[in-house]
Enzyme design. Structure first.
Site, PDB file in Angstrom:
ATOM      1  N   GLY A  37       4.364   7.469 -20.193  1.00  0.00           N
ATOM      2  CA  GLY A  37       5.441   6.523 -20.710  1.00  0.00           C
ATOM      3  C   GLY A  37       5.571   5.305 -20.055  1.00  0.00           C
ATOM      4  O   GLY A  37       4.855   4.949 -19.041  1.00  0.00           O
ATOM      5  N   ASP A  38       6.237   4.203 -20.461  1.00  0.00           N
ATOM      6  CA  ASP A  38       6.607   2.805 -20.002  1.00  0.00           C
ATOM      7  C   ASP A  38       5.375   2.034 -19.542  1.00  0.00           C
ATOM      8  O   ASP A  38       5.395   1.558 -18.768  1.00  0.00           O
ATOM      9  CB  ASP A  38       7.284   3.207 -18.563  1.00  0.00           C
ATOM     10  N   LYS A  77       4.408  -0.365 -24.120  1.00  0.00           N
ATOM     11  CA  LYS A  77       4.168  -0.439 -25.444  1.00  0.00           C
ATOM     12  C   LYS A  77       4.868  -1.430 -26.425  1.00  0.00           C
ATOM     13  O   LYS A  77       4.476  -1.902 -27.154  1.00  0.00           O
ATOM     14  CB  LYS A  77       4.466   1.319 -25.956  1.00  0.00           C
ATOM     15  N   ASN A  79      15.865   8.007 -25.885  1.00  0.00           N
ATOM     16  CA  ASN A  79      15.271   8.325 -24.399  1.00  0.00           C
ATOM     17  C   ASN A  79      14.209   7.125 -24.078  1.00  0.00           C
ATOM     18  O   ASN A  79      13.806   6.800 -22.966  1.00  0.00           O
ATOM     19  CB  ASN A  79      14.326   9.577 -24.381  1.00  0.00           C
ATOM     20  N   GLY A 119      12.751   3.333 -23.900  1.00  0.00           N
ATOM     21  CA  GLY A 119      13.213   2.109 -23.626  1.00  0.00           C
ATOM     22  C   GLY A 119      12.057   1.008 -23.448  1.00  0.00           C
ATOM     23  O   GLY A 119      11.036   1.074 -22.726  1.00  0.00           O
ATOM     24  N   HIS A 120      11.941   0.308 -24.435  1.00  0.00           N
ATOM     25  CA  HIS A 120      10.700  -0.532 -24.757  1.00  0.00           C
ATOM     26  C   HIS A 120      11.076  -1.963 -24.753  1.00  0.00           C
ATOM     27  O   HIS A 120      11.811  -2.495 -24.961  1.00  0.00           O
ATOM     28  CB  HIS A 120      10.152  -0.489 -26.263  1.00  0.00           C
ATOM     29  N   GLN A 122       7.513   7.301 -25.305  1.00  0.00           N
ATOM     30  CA  GLN A 122       6.784   8.044 -24.170  1.00  0.00           C
ATOM     31  C   GLN A 122       5.572   8.000 -24.262  1.00  0.00           C
ATOM     32  O   GLN A 122       4.920   6.676 -24.514  1.00  0.00           O
ATOM     33  CB  GLN A 122       7.432   9.492 -24.676  1.00  0.00           C
ATOM     34  N   SER A 130      -3.045  -7.315 -20.247  1.00  0.00           N
ATOM     35  CA  SER A 130      -1.957  -7.690 -20.206  1.00  0.00           C
ATOM     36  C   SER A 130      -1.688  -8.210 -18.453  1.00  0.00           C
ATOM     37  O   SER A 130      -1.660  -7.410 -17.733  1.00  0.00           O
ATOM     38  CB  SER A 130      -0.702  -7.021 -20.560  1.00  0.00           C
TER      39      SER A 130
HETATM   40  P1  GDP Z   1       7.277   0.793 -22.685  1.00  0.00           P
HETATM   41  O1  GDP Z   1       8.259   1.735 -22.633  1.00  0.00           O
HETATM   42  O2  GDP Z   1       5.899   1.341 -22.824  1.00  0.00           O
HETATM   43  O3  GDP Z   1       7.453  -0.116 -23.867  1.00  0.00           O
HETATM   44  O4  GDP Z   1       7.380   0.111 -21.445  1.00  0.00           O
HETATM   45  P2  GDP Z   1       8.759  -0.428 -20.763  1.00  0.00           P
HETATM   46  O5  GDP Z   1       9.217  -1.752 -21.455  1.00  0.00           O
HETATM   47  O6  GDP Z   1       9.597   0.674 -20.266  1.00  0.00           O
HETATM   48  O7  GDP Z   1       8.227  -0.712 -19.207  1.00  0.00           O
HETATM   49  C1  GDP Z   1       7.112  -1.777 -19.095  1.00  0.00           C
HETATM   50  C2  GDP Z   1       7.740  -2.880 -18.202  1.00  0.00           C
HETATM   51  O8  GDP Z   1       6.757  -3.879 -17.583  1.00  0.00           O
HETATM   52  C3  GDP Z   1       8.524  -3.912 -18.702  1.00  0.00           C
HETATM   53  O9  GDP Z   1       9.626  -4.247 -17.833  1.00  0.00           O
HETATM   54  C4  GDP Z   1       7.876  -5.043 -19.128  1.00  0.00           C
HETATM   55  O10 GDP Z   1       8.381  -6.402 -19.415  1.00  0.00           O
HETATM   56  C5  GDP Z   1       6.785  -5.044 -18.149  1.00  0.00           C
HETATM   57  N1  GDP Z   1       5.557  -5.516 -18.629  1.00  0.00           N
HETATM   58  C6  GDP Z   1       4.871  -5.346 -19.448  1.00  0.00           C
HETATM   59  N2  GDP Z   1       3.395  -5.774 -19.331  1.00  0.00           N
HETATM   60  C7  GDP Z   1       3.456  -6.358 -18.320  1.00  0.00           C
HETATM   61  C8  GDP Z   1       2.438  -6.839 -17.526  1.00  0.00           C
HETATM   62  O11 GDP Z   1       1.418  -6.934 -17.872  1.00  0.00           O
HETATM   63  N3  GDP Z   1       2.884  -7.242 -16.098  1.00  0.00           N
HETATM   64  C9  GDP Z   1       3.885  -7.280 -15.717  1.00  0.00           C
HETATM   65  N4  GDP Z   1       4.102  -7.634 -14.352  1.00  0.00           N
HETATM   66  N5  GDP Z   1       5.049  -6.616 -16.442  1.00  0.00           N
HETATM   67  C10 GDP Z   1       4.545  -6.131 -17.646  1.00  0.00           C
HETATM   68  P1  IMO Z   2       9.388   5.183 -23.415  1.00  0.00           P
HETATM   69  O1  IMO Z   2       9.252   5.190 -24.938  1.00  0.00           O
HETATM   70  C1  IMO Z   2       9.213   7.334 -19.559  1.00  0.00           C
HETATM   71  C2  IMO Z   2      10.759  11.451 -19.627  1.00  0.00           C
HETATM   72  C3  IMO Z   2      12.058  11.531 -18.963  1.00  0.00           C
HETATM   73  C4  IMO Z   2      11.841  13.254 -18.530  1.00  0.00           C
HETATM   74  C5  IMO Z   2      11.174  13.689 -19.591  1.00  0.00           C
HETATM   75  C6  IMO Z   2      12.032  14.467 -20.665  1.00  0.00           C
HETATM   76  O2  IMO Z   2      10.263   3.954 -22.636  1.00  0.00           O
HETATM   77  O3  IMO Z   2       8.035   5.004 -22.851  1.00  0.00           O
HETATM   78  P2  IMO Z   2      13.967  13.663 -22.280  1.00  0.00           P
HETATM   79  O4  IMO Z   2      15.226  12.698 -22.200  1.00  0.00           O
HETATM   80  O5  IMO Z   2      12.903  12.984 -23.406  1.00  0.00           O
HETATM   81  O6  IMO Z   2      14.105  15.018 -22.574  1.00  0.00           O
HETATM   82  O7  IMO Z   2      13.229  13.661 -20.886  1.00  0.00           O
HETATM   83  O8  IMO Z   2      10.533  12.472 -20.312  1.00  0.00           O
HETATM   84  N1  IMO Z   2      10.790  10.366 -20.568  1.00  0.00           N
HETATM   85  C7  IMO Z   2      10.220   9.174 -20.347  1.00  0.00           C
HETATM   86  N2  IMO Z   2       9.621   8.713 -19.295  1.00  0.00           N
HETATM   87  N3  IMO Z   2       9.382   6.637 -20.433  1.00  0.00           N
HETATM   88  C8  IMO Z   2      10.030   7.014 -21.736  1.00  0.00           C
HETATM   89  O9  IMO Z   2      10.102   6.658 -22.871  1.00  0.00           O
HETATM   90  C9  IMO Z   2      10.502   8.313 -21.710  1.00  0.00           C
HETATM   91  N4  IMO Z   2      11.310   9.172 -22.440  1.00  0.00           N
HETATM   92  C10 IMO Z   2      11.522  10.363 -21.879  1.00  0.00           C
HETATM   93  O10 IMO Z   2      12.045  10.819 -17.867  1.00  0.00           O
HETATM   94  O11 IMO Z   2      10.746  13.292 -17.302  1.00  0.00           O
HETATM   95 MG    MG Z   3       9.973   2.466 -21.445  1.00  0.00          MG
END
Ligand code: GDP
Ligand code: IMO
Ligand code: MG
Length: 425
Positions: free
Chosen positions: A12-13, A16, A38, A40-41, A222, A410
């Site tokens: 995750g994170d 995306k 759950n 957070g994009h 995720q 990126s």
């Molecule tokens: P997602 O859940 O997969 O959409 O990812 P998140 O948004 O939770 O976490 C990605 C974080 O990295 C966010 O704060 C983005 O703004 C940041 N981000 C995305 N691409 C890049 C990159 O290439 N470099 C840096 N430094 N930050 C990035």
């Molecule tokens: P995005 O879409 C990272 C993790 C939680 C926990 C497990 C189960 O932003 O990538 P839940 O609340 O789904 O039952 O928790 O999954 N988890 C994530 N980790 N990014 C996420 O979403 C997540 N959504 C759930 O931290 O370990």
């Molecule tokens: Mg996220």
């Protein structure tokens, strides 16, 4: 080209949100098919930062956005997100539709989620507390309440009553506070009214879009290693968060997607509990956390950090049929003398290169690393030639080891901080 899917191939994170936002520009319809609040994009547009939980990241480009039947929907959160977007000048009305078949998250799901975590103690999953697991459990136990059910007053009231009674029994047994049926009924009856203009048979809408050769983009939440079937069970989320979930979660045929874009960070993070073979619990891990701002978009928790893990990533690529990769946050590794990449695990005396199912192997896995030379700055790179040769060598190594082309790189959170490789790294 016309029907694509974006998934995370780590825990995750992966970024995306940013990638979906970029691809949304050349899409007509963007569809979320699993997960819920759950997720957070994050999408950064100039000085503005948007964090989307339920609404597809395509909303920022004014695309037709769909919350599919596979998503678990918390109305209160959806309304908060809509209001926040509208406040920032993004039009939601007329651009968002919610599946009539999606299951609804109720306060008892969140209460059971949280009480369950307390009860698990040190073995807790580290959930986001958004009621995801209990809501999917009800769905599969066939006691869930779907969006469409909110509009059948008798059925809704009866089923809600049964559910609240059952959950109160459970909550009392776990020493947690119980909930008031009448209050929830009133609250959700009002939500149903407010939600009504957004409710649609999205299954038909998405299939029609595909039939009419519209450009459809599916957005996973995720990551593949958090997938309920293929991830690090039980330290996973409660849905198919890899590409396998899109057929059931949107109501489309399994073969409709040609291109699956796997998003991976240039390193690895994980939030919550569970095995993480390449985790760095030292100064390097802390350096990555600080530079990469690795703190959860939904819960604010510090993310665990580590080196890139080819074993986990290969597993994700195979189970989802990933056709190309987007590597994000390359810039976070700028200035490192050496960057490491895990090519296999040593478990006891055995060397393994496939992702094991058992927790014990994953927890005892010692990563086998290949070291590569670090590079200077990448943040201002916009074209392939702008990337330092060592960074390109690292990306080529990923391509080779994963047998998958890297199409996007990126180098910062903003839209323009992206390099398209044209498949020619
Ligand atoms: P997602 O859940 O997969 O959409 O990812 P998140 O948004 O939770 O976490 C990605 C974080 O990295 C966010 O704060 C983005 O703004 C940041 N981000 C995305 N691409 C890049 C990159 O290439 N470099 C840096 N430094 N930050 C990035
Ligand atoms: P995005 O879409 C990272 C993790 C939680 C926990 C497990 C189960 O932003 O990538 P839940 O609340 O789904 O039952 O928790 O999954 N988890 C994530 N980790 N990014 C996420 O979403 C997540 N959504 C759930 O931290 O370990
Ligand atoms: Mg996220």
């Amino acid at each position: 080209m016309s029907v694509r899917c974006v998934i995370g191939v780590q825990w995750g994170d992966e970024g995306k949100g940013k990638i979906v936002d970029l691809l949304a520009e050349e899409s007509d319809v963007v569809v979320r098919y699993q997960g819920g609040g759950n997720a957070g994009h994050t999408v950064v547009v100039g000085k503005e930062k948007f964090v989307l939980h339920l609404i597809p990241s395509g909303i920022l480009h004014g695309r037709q956005c769909i919350v599919g039947n596979g998503v678990v929907l918390e109305p209160e959160q959806l309304f908060a997100e809509m209001a926040e977007l509208e406040r920032k000048g993004i039009r939601v009305k007329g651009h968002l539709l919610v599946s009539d078949r999606a299951n609804v998250v109720f306060p008892y799901h969140k209460a059971v989620d949280r009480a369950g975590e307390v009860k698990r103690g040190i073995t807790k999953i580290g959930t986001t507390g958004r009621g995801i697991g209990p809501c999917y459990a009800d769905k599969y136990a066939r006691s869930g309440i779907r969006v469409v059910d909110l509009y059948d007053a008798k059925l809704f009231a009866e089923r809600l009553k049964t559910n609240v009674e059952e959950k109160n029994y459970l909550l009392a047994g776990m020493g947690a506070e119980t909930l008031d049926y009448a209050q929830i009924l009133e609250q959700y009856t009002a939500y149903a009214r407010k939600l009504k203009p957004f409710v649609a048979d999205t299954t038909t809408i998405v299939n029609d879009a595909i039939d009419h050769k519209k450009r459809v983009l599916f957005e996973a939440a995720q990551g593949a290693l958090l997938d309920i079937d293929h991830g690090t069970y039980p330290y996973v989320t409660s849905s198919n968060s890899d590409a396998t979930g899109l057929s059931s979660g949107a109501g489309v045929p399994p073969g409709c997607v040609r291109d699956v874009i796997g998003v991976a960070k240039a390193y690895t993070t994980r939030v919550g509990s569970g095995p993480f073979p390449t985790e760095l619990e030292d100064g390097i891990g802390e350096r990555i956390r600080q530079i990469g701002h690795e703190f959860g978009s939904t819960t604010g928790r510090p993310r665990r950090t580590g080196w890139f893990d080819l074993v986990g990533c290969r597993h994700a690529i195979r189970t989802s049929g990933v056709t190309e990769l987007a590597i994000t946050k390359l810039d976070v590794l700028d200035g490192f003398d050496t960057v490491r990449i895990c090519t296999g695990y040593k478990v006891g005396r055995k060397t393994i290169t496939t992702f094991p199912a058992d927790l014990s192997s994953l927890e005892n896995a010692k990563p086998i690393y290949k070291d590569v030379r670090g590079w200077g700055a990448t943040t201002s790179a916009r074209k392939l030639v702008d990337l330092p040769p060592e960074a390109r060598a690292y990306l080529r190594l990923l391509e080779r080891e994963l047998n998958c082309v890297v199409s996007m790189v990126s180098v910062g959170p903003e839209r323009r901080q992206t390099v398209l490789t044209g498949g020619k790294l």
